[in-house]
Write a protein that holds these residues in place. Structure first.
Motif, PDB file in Angstrom:
ATOM      1  N   GLN A 100       4.257   0.902  -1.247  1.00  0.00           N
ATOM      2  CA  GLN A 100       3.579  -0.235  -1.845  1.00  0.00           C
ATOM      3  C   GLN A 100       4.470  -0.854  -2.918  1.00  0.00           C
ATOM      4  O   GLN A 100       5.357  -0.202  -3.433  1.00  0.00           O
ATOM      5  CB  GLN A 100       2.216   0.160  -2.422  1.00  0.00           C
ATOM      6  CG  GLN A 100       2.249   1.118  -3.576  1.00  0.00           C
ATOM      7  CD  GLN A 100       2.002   2.561  -3.180  1.00  0.00           C
ATOM      8  OE1 GLN A 100       1.854   2.876  -2.016  1.00  0.00           O
ATOM      9  NE2 GLN A 100       1.999   3.435  -4.151  1.00  0.00           N
ATOM     10  N   PRO A 101       4.209  -2.135  -3.259  1.00  0.00           N
ATOM     11  CA  PRO A 101       5.079  -2.821  -4.221  1.00  0.00           C
ATOM     12  C   PRO A 101       4.985  -2.272  -5.641  1.00  0.00           C
ATOM     13  O   PRO A 101       5.928  -2.384  -6.411  1.00  0.00           O
ATOM     14  CB  PRO A 101       4.620  -4.280  -4.159  1.00  0.00           C
ATOM     15  CG  PRO A 101       3.270  -4.265  -3.531  1.00  0.00           C
ATOM     16  CD  PRO A 101       3.192  -3.025  -2.699  1.00  0.00           C
ATOM     17  N   SER A 102       3.863  -1.663  -6.005  1.00  0.00           N
ATOM     18  CA  SER A 102       3.703  -1.029  -7.313  1.00  0.00           C
ATOM     19  C   SER A 102       2.674   0.089  -7.158  1.00  0.00           C
ATOM     20  O   SER A 102       1.892   0.094  -6.194  1.00  0.00           O
ATOM     21  CB  SER A 102       3.247  -2.056  -8.356  1.00  0.00           C
ATOM     22  OG  SER A 102       1.963  -2.548  -8.047  1.00  0.00           O
ATOM     23  N   PRO A 103       2.631   1.030  -8.098  1.00  0.00           N
ATOM     24  CA  PRO A 103       1.737   2.187  -7.931  1.00  0.00           C
ATOM     25  C   PRO A 103       0.259   1.821  -7.754  1.00  0.00           C
ATOM     26  O   PRO A 103      -0.460   2.494  -7.031  1.00  0.00           O
ATOM     27  CB  PRO A 103       1.943   2.980  -9.221  1.00  0.00           C
ATOM     28  CG  PRO A 103       3.310   2.601  -9.682  1.00  0.00           C
ATOM     29  CD  PRO A 103       3.492   1.168  -9.267  1.00  0.00           C
ATOM     30  N   GLU A 104      -0.168   0.739  -8.386  1.00  0.00           N
ATOM     31  CA  GLU A 104      -1.589   0.387  -8.293  1.00  0.00           C
ATOM     32  C   GLU A 104      -1.901  -0.586  -7.152  1.00  0.00           C
ATOM     33  O   GLU A 104      -3.053  -0.885  -6.882  1.00  0.00           O
ATOM     34  CB  GLU A 104      -2.106  -0.180  -9.619  1.00  0.00           C
ATOM     35  CG  GLU A 104      -1.364  -1.384 -10.172  1.00  0.00           C
ATOM     36  CD  GLU A 104      -0.038  -1.058 -10.866  1.00  0.00           C
ATOM     37  OE1 GLU A 104       0.790  -1.970 -10.909  1.00  0.00           O
ATOM     38  OE2 GLU A 104       0.170   0.060 -11.326  1.00  0.00           O
ATOM     39  N   ALA A 105      -0.894  -1.066  -6.459  1.00  0.00           N
ATOM     40  CA  ALA A 105      -1.081  -2.033  -5.367  1.00  0.00           C
ATOM     41  C   ALA A 105      -1.364  -1.313  -4.047  1.00  0.00           C
ATOM     42  O   ALA A 105      -0.993  -0.153  -3.871  1.00  0.00           O
ATOM     43  CB  ALA A 105       0.169  -2.896  -5.220  1.00  0.00           C
ATOM     44  N   PRO A 106      -2.014  -2.013  -3.107  1.00  0.00           N
ATOM     45  CA  PRO A 106      -2.223  -1.409  -1.785  1.00  0.00           C
ATOM     46  C   PRO A 106      -0.897  -1.298  -1.026  1.00  0.00           C
ATOM     47  O   PRO A 106       0.066  -1.999  -1.332  1.00  0.00           O
ATOM     48  CB  PRO A 106      -3.175  -2.389  -1.089  1.00  0.00           C
ATOM     49  CG  PRO A 106      -3.017  -3.679  -1.816  1.00  0.00           C
ATOM     50  CD  PRO A 106      -2.602  -3.339  -3.221  1.00  0.00           C
ATOM     51  N   ALA A 107      -0.883  -0.437  -0.018  1.00  0.00           N
ATOM     52  CA  ALA A 107       0.322  -0.240   0.799  1.00  0.00           C
ATOM     53  C   ALA A 107       0.669  -1.535   1.528  1.00  0.00           C
ATOM     54  O   ALA A 107      -0.216  -2.329   1.865  1.00  0.00           O
ATOM     55  CB  ALA A 107       0.089   0.886   1.796  1.00  0.00           C
ATOM     56  N   PHE A 108       1.980  -1.731   1.784  1.00  0.00           N
ATOM     57  CA  PHE A 108       2.419  -2.898   2.554  1.00  0.00           C
ATOM     58  C   PHE A 108       1.741  -2.901   3.923  1.00  0.00           C
ATOM     59  O   PHE A 108       1.244  -3.927   4.372  1.00  0.00           O
ATOM     60  CB  PHE A 108       3.941  -2.887   2.739  1.00  0.00           C
ATOM     61  CG  PHE A 108       4.717  -3.196   1.491  1.00  0.00           C
ATOM     62  CD1 PHE A 108       4.793  -4.494   0.994  1.00  0.00           C
ATOM     63  CD2 PHE A 108       5.396  -2.192   0.815  1.00  0.00           C
ATOM     64  CE1 PHE A 108       5.523  -4.788  -0.150  1.00  0.00           C
ATOM     65  CE2 PHE A 108       6.125  -2.477  -0.328  1.00  0.00           C
ATOM     66  CZ  PHE A 108       6.186  -3.770  -0.811  1.00  0.00           C
ATOM     67  N   GLY A 147       6.663   9.597   3.290  1.00  0.00           N
ATOM     68  CA  GLY A 147       5.667   9.535   2.228  1.00  0.00           C
ATOM     69  C   GLY A 147       6.128   8.621   1.107  1.00  0.00           C
ATOM     70  O   GLY A 147       7.306   8.275   1.013  1.00  0.00           O
ATOM     71  N   ASP A 148       5.210   8.230   0.258  1.00  0.00           N
ATOM     72  CA  ASP A 148       5.539   7.385  -0.870  1.00  0.00           C
ATOM     73  C   ASP A 148       6.430   8.146  -1.851  1.00  0.00           C
ATOM     74  O   ASP A 148       6.201   9.325  -2.122  1.00  0.00           O
ATOM     75  CB  ASP A 148       4.263   6.929  -1.580  1.00  0.00           C
ATOM     76  CG  ASP A 148       4.532   5.855  -2.609  1.00  0.00           C
ATOM     77  OD1 ASP A 148       5.308   4.924  -2.308  1.00  0.00           O
ATOM     78  OD2 ASP A 148       3.976   5.942  -3.723  1.00  0.00           O
ATOM     79  N   ALA A 149       7.454   7.474  -2.343  1.00  0.00           N
ATOM     80  CA  ALA A 149       8.419   8.030  -3.303  1.00  0.00           C
ATOM     81  C   ALA A 149       9.244   9.167  -2.694  1.00  0.00           C
ATOM     82  O   ALA A 149       9.782  10.009  -3.401  1.00  0.00           O
ATOM     83  CB  ALA A 149       7.733   8.484  -4.594  1.00  0.00           C
ATOM     84  N   GLN A 150       9.358   9.183  -1.374  1.00  0.00           N
ATOM     85  CA  GLN A 150      10.133  10.219  -0.685  1.00  0.00           C
ATOM     86  C   GLN A 150      11.587   9.794  -0.555  1.00  0.00           C
ATOM     87  O   GLN A 150      11.873   8.663  -0.175  1.00  0.00           O
ATOM     88  CB  GLN A 150       9.557  10.453   0.715  1.00  0.00           C
ATOM     89  CG  GLN A 150      10.368  11.443   1.534  1.00  0.00           C
ATOM     90  CD  GLN A 150       9.808  11.623   2.935  1.00  0.00           C
ATOM     91  OE1 GLN A 150       8.608  11.552   3.144  1.00  0.00           O
ATOM     92  NE2 GLN A 150      10.693  11.866   3.896  1.00  0.00           N
ATOM     93  N   PRO A 151      12.537  10.685  -0.848  1.00  0.00           N
ATOM     94  CA  PRO A 151      13.949  10.369  -0.606  1.00  0.00           C
ATOM     95  C   PRO A 151      14.189  10.207   0.897  1.00  0.00           C
ATOM     96  O   PRO A 151      13.613  10.945   1.699  1.00  0.00           O
ATOM     97  CB  PRO A 151      14.702  11.595  -1.131  1.00  0.00           C
ATOM     98  CG  PRO A 151      13.716  12.346  -1.968  1.00  0.00           C
ATOM     99  CD  PRO A 151      12.354  11.993  -1.457  1.00  0.00           C
ATOM    100  N   VAL A 152      15.010   9.215   1.259  1.00  0.00           N
ATOM    101  CA  VAL A 152      15.329   8.980   2.670  1.00  0.00           C
ATOM    102  C   VAL A 152      16.837   8.915   2.842  1.00  0.00           C
ATOM    103  O   VAL A 152      17.571   8.561   1.921  1.00  0.00           O
ATOM    104  CB  VAL A 152      14.661   7.695   3.214  1.00  0.00           C
ATOM    105  CG1 VAL A 152      13.149   7.836   3.213  1.00  0.00           C
ATOM    106  CG2 VAL A 152      15.089   6.465   2.442  1.00  0.00           C
ATOM    107  N   GLU A 153      17.274   9.250   4.033  1.00  0.00           N
ATOM    108  CA  GLU A 153      18.689   9.240   4.378  1.00  0.00           C
ATOM    109  C   GLU A 153      19.028   7.995   5.184  1.00  0.00           C
ATOM    110  O   GLU A 153      18.141   7.373   5.775  1.00  0.00           O
ATOM    111  CB  GLU A 153      19.026  10.488   5.217  1.00  0.00           C
ATOM    112  CG  GLU A 153      18.790  11.793   4.513  1.00  0.00           C
ATOM    113  CD  GLU A 153      19.727  12.050   3.361  1.00  0.00           C
ATOM    114  OE1 GLU A 153      20.858  11.527   3.404  1.00  0.00           O
ATOM    115  OE2 GLU A 153      19.342  12.757   2.427  1.00  0.00           O
ATOM    116  N   PHE A 154      20.297   7.664   5.257  1.00  0.00           N
ATOM    117  CA  PHE A 154      20.745   6.566   6.112  1.00  0.00           C
ATOM    118  C   PHE A 154      20.381   6.905   7.554  1.00  0.00           C
ATOM    119  O   PHE A 154      20.600   8.017   8.011  1.00  0.00           O
ATOM    120  CB  PHE A 154      22.259   6.393   5.992  1.00  0.00           C
ATOM    121  CG  PHE A 154      22.824   5.417   6.983  1.00  0.00           C
ATOM    122  CD1 PHE A 154      22.814   4.061   6.727  1.00  0.00           C
ATOM    123  CD2 PHE A 154      23.327   5.850   8.193  1.00  0.00           C
ATOM    124  CE1 PHE A 154      23.312   3.162   7.645  1.00  0.00           C
ATOM    125  CE2 PHE A 154      23.827   4.970   9.123  1.00  0.00           C
ATOM    126  CZ  PHE A 154      23.819   3.613   8.844  1.00  0.00           C
TER     127      PHE A 154
END
Length: 163
Positions: A100-108, A147-154
């Motif tokens: 989501q664009p900010s913690p309090e906003a709904p998911a994209f 998941g939200d705030a999850q590290p992702v790889e290339f």
């Protein structure tokens, strides 16, 4: 005349800084001399880097050891990817995924949502820059693989899109 002299010095300094960036693993250099301030940056899009990042999740024992971390590692597991249906939208960089664009906003988006080509599915933060990950085509979100705030790889699959 002093402006012309500063332009020559600036160009030489910029070239020198660019050479340093090319010769090292640095991605940014900033130099200040009196009133003169120069910042030189480069984007990391080296072909060898994705190979190194893609190989990192390979040790299954490390990913499977913590019970909580196993579901987060599943998108990198080749057996899991093969069994999924739909087009994978992959991360173009290493970073942190935000749904989501900010913690309090709904998911994209959420599973089942119809999306249009170019619509933002999520964002990946890399080096304090928010990079929107857009739908490559019209479709339906069948699964969100991170998941939200999850590290992702290339190259890691982030979202599955179905026709």
């Amino acid at each position: 005349m002093s402006d012309d002299k500063n332009k020559n010095i600036d160009a030489d300094l910029v070239r020198s800084l660019a050479d340093i960036l090319n010769d090292t693993d640095l991605t940014e250099i900033e130099v200040e001399r009196g009133d003169l301030k120069i910042k030189v940056k480069r984007e990391v899009t080296v072909a060898a880097a994705p190979i190194q990042y893609a190989a990192a999740p390979a040790p299954v024992a490390h990913a499977a050891a913590p019970v909580v971390a196993a579901p987060a590692a599943m998108p990198s597991d080749p057996a899991t990817i093969v069994s999924r249906k739909g087009e994978e939208v992959k991360s173009p960089m290493v970073g942190t995924a935000y749904l989501q664009p900010s913690p309090e906003a709904p998911a994209f988006v959420k599973p089942g949502d119809k999306v249009k080509k170019g619509q933002t599915l999520l964002i990946v933060e890399a080096m304090k820059t928010m990079n929107p990950i857009q739908a490559p085509r019209d479709g339906v979100v069948s699964e969100i693989l991170v998941g939200d705030a999850q590290p992702v790889e290339f190259g890691e699959a982030l979202v599955l899109l179905e026709a």
